[in-house]
Write an enzyme that holds these catalytic residues in place. Structure first.
Site, PDB file in Angstrom:
ATOM      1  N   ASP A 214       0.311  -1.395   0.097  1.00  0.00           N
ATOM      2  CA  ASP A 214      -0.199   0.083  -0.356  1.00  0.00           C
ATOM      3  C   ASP A 214       0.728   1.651  -0.070  1.00  0.00           C
ATOM      4  O   ASP A 214       0.787   2.020   0.712  1.00  0.00           O
ATOM      5  CB  ASP A 214      -0.548  -0.285   0.949  1.00  0.00           C
ATOM      6  CG  ASP A 214      -1.627   0.903   0.984  1.00  0.00           C
ATOM      7  OD1 ASP A 214      -2.456   1.062   0.221  1.00  0.00           O
ATOM      8  OD2 ASP A 214      -2.298   1.361   2.513  1.00  0.00           O
ATOM      9  N   ASN A 219       1.527   6.662   3.364  1.00  0.00           N
ATOM     10  CA  ASN A 219       2.401   6.159   4.089  1.00  0.00           C
ATOM     11  C   ASN A 219       4.056   6.183   3.925  1.00  0.00           C
ATOM     12  O   ASN A 219       4.716   5.870   4.033  1.00  0.00           O
ATOM     13  CB  ASN A 219       1.819   4.341   3.503  1.00  0.00           C
ATOM     14  CG  ASN A 219       0.396   4.558   4.191  1.00  0.00           C
ATOM     15  OD1 ASN A 219       0.414   4.749   5.141  1.00  0.00           O
ATOM     16  ND2 ASN A 219      -0.030   3.024   3.248  1.00  0.00           N
ATOM     17  N   ASP A 235       2.786   1.698   7.964  1.00  0.00           N
ATOM     18  CA  ASP A 235       1.660   1.373   8.004  1.00  0.00           C
ATOM     19  C   ASP A 235       2.315  -0.177   6.902  1.00  0.00           C
ATOM     20  O   ASP A 235       2.238   0.332   5.954  1.00  0.00           O
ATOM     21  CB  ASP A 235       1.015   2.282   7.800  1.00  0.00           C
ATOM     22  CG  ASP A 235      -0.455   1.803   7.157  1.00  0.00           C
ATOM     23  OD1 ASP A 235      -0.794   0.158   8.204  1.00  0.00           O
ATOM     24  OD2 ASP A 235      -1.254   1.954   7.256  1.00  0.00           O
TER      25      ASP A 235
END
EC number: 2.7.11.1
Length: 344
Positions: A214, A219, A235
């Site tokens: 992701d 992030n 994350d």
């Protein structure tokens, strides 16, 4: 076309029942944190997360922490532990990634039915997608990440399967009855064309490696350093197995010329640490289509959570689905173009 979704996507097979965090009140949160002999002295600052519940605080030891409570039944304990172990592996090899705090060797804890973990709170500026110097540094970071992650494999985390992910999400939306009746024919016809166009680019001849999964600007933090600034990954909740390009394509935005320049910059940094298989460039638009579709599915699957109805009130409106018809048409058009190619 640019389509960067800054929320986690979920597996199309996710069958999480209706659930909300209504029982996760401040007293329970504090009791959970204090059960690990960490004592907050500040209030709990809720961070922007809908899938899980995440709070930042300062403890009486002078350190700042982030506590994360996992949505029940989304990931198994083994999958969560692989998330933690992957981040720890990177950190142990001096790769800039934030790993959870361990208490007596344990990073995943449980308190009154809720699984949670603690992270050190890491500061930094938002990553700037239009800064080529930052993109090159990110490419170097991802090259180091992938050189290490390719040495072994996940045992429990999911693996990207573009064909299955697209087709399963399509079927879920068709059964959801969320799309207005007057749009259903156009929506599903265009969606089917987009999926067919995506699959024309998809082959299984790429190496499957462990990924952040992701990797978008939300992030990545940009931290000033004594010698040079650096990107740091946070994350790993959606870490997954798949092609390396999955961790790069969300950095691409703007017109085709701009995306080629951005991709060239990323690859230049990346290949200082690991060769990149350029045949994976053909997966960029299918992966973008996958993310678009799985984002819709994620919202549909979570719609019974009151937090989603409050924060995504536009989802269950005619206007939203009209916009998705247009977005699908644009993505179908992007899939008709030749894949991005570098000049060397």
């Amino acid at each position: 076309m640019t389509f960067n979704v800054h929320e986690p996507t979920i597996s199309a097979e996710d069958t999480t029942p209706e659930f909300d965090f209504s029982q996760l009140n401040p007293d329970l949160i504090l009791d959970a944190i204090e059960s690990k002999q960490v004592y907050p002295e500040s209030g709990l600052l809720a961070l922007n997360s809908y899938e899980n519940r995440v709070y930042q605080f300062k403890a009486d030891d002078g350190n700042r922490y982030v506590v994360k409570f996992y949505r029940p039944k989304r990931w198994s304990n083994e999958q969560v532990q692989e998330e933690h172990d992957f981040a720890q592996l990177l950190a142990d090899n001096d790769i800039d990634a934030v790993a959870p705090v361990r208490f007596d060797g344990q990073s995943l804890m449980e308190f009154k039915g809720y699984r949670f973990c603690l992270f050190p709170s890491v500061g930094g500026r938002m990553f700037e997608l239009d800064d080529l110097d930052q993109l090159e540094r990110l490419g170097q970071l991802l090259g180091r990440v992938h050189a290490l992650s390719a040495e072994s494999a996940f045992s429990y985390r999911d693996t990207i399967d573009i064909k299955t992910d697209l087709e399963t999400a399509f079927e879920y939306l068709k059964q959801s009855q969320l799309i207005p009746n007057y749009l259903q024919a156009a929506f599903f016809n265009d969606l089917e064309l987009m999926i067919q166009a995506s699959l024309k680019h998809v082959t299984n001849d790429y190496q499957v490696i462990r990924l952040h999964g992701d990797c978008h600007s939300g992030n990545i933090l940009w931290q000033p350093g004594q010698e040079q600034d650096d990107a740091i990954l946070v994350d790993f909740d959606d870490c997954i197995s798949g092609p390396a390009i999955q961790d790069l394509w969300m950095m691409l935005n703007g017109n085709r010329h701009q995306q080629i320049l951005q991709l060239d910059t990323l690859i230049e940094g990346y290949e200082q640490f690991r060769p990149f298989d350029r045949s994976e460039f053909k997966l960029i638009e299918p992966l973008r289509a996958r993310r678009m579709l799985m984002y819709m599915t994620w919202l549909a699957k979570r719609w019974q959570d009151p937090a989603f109805q409050r924060n995504f009130s536009w989802f269950n409106t005619d206007k939203y689905w009209e916009q998705q018809v247009l977005a699908i048409k644009e993505q179908f058009s992007a899939l008709q173009q030749e894949p991005l190619k570098l000049g060397y």
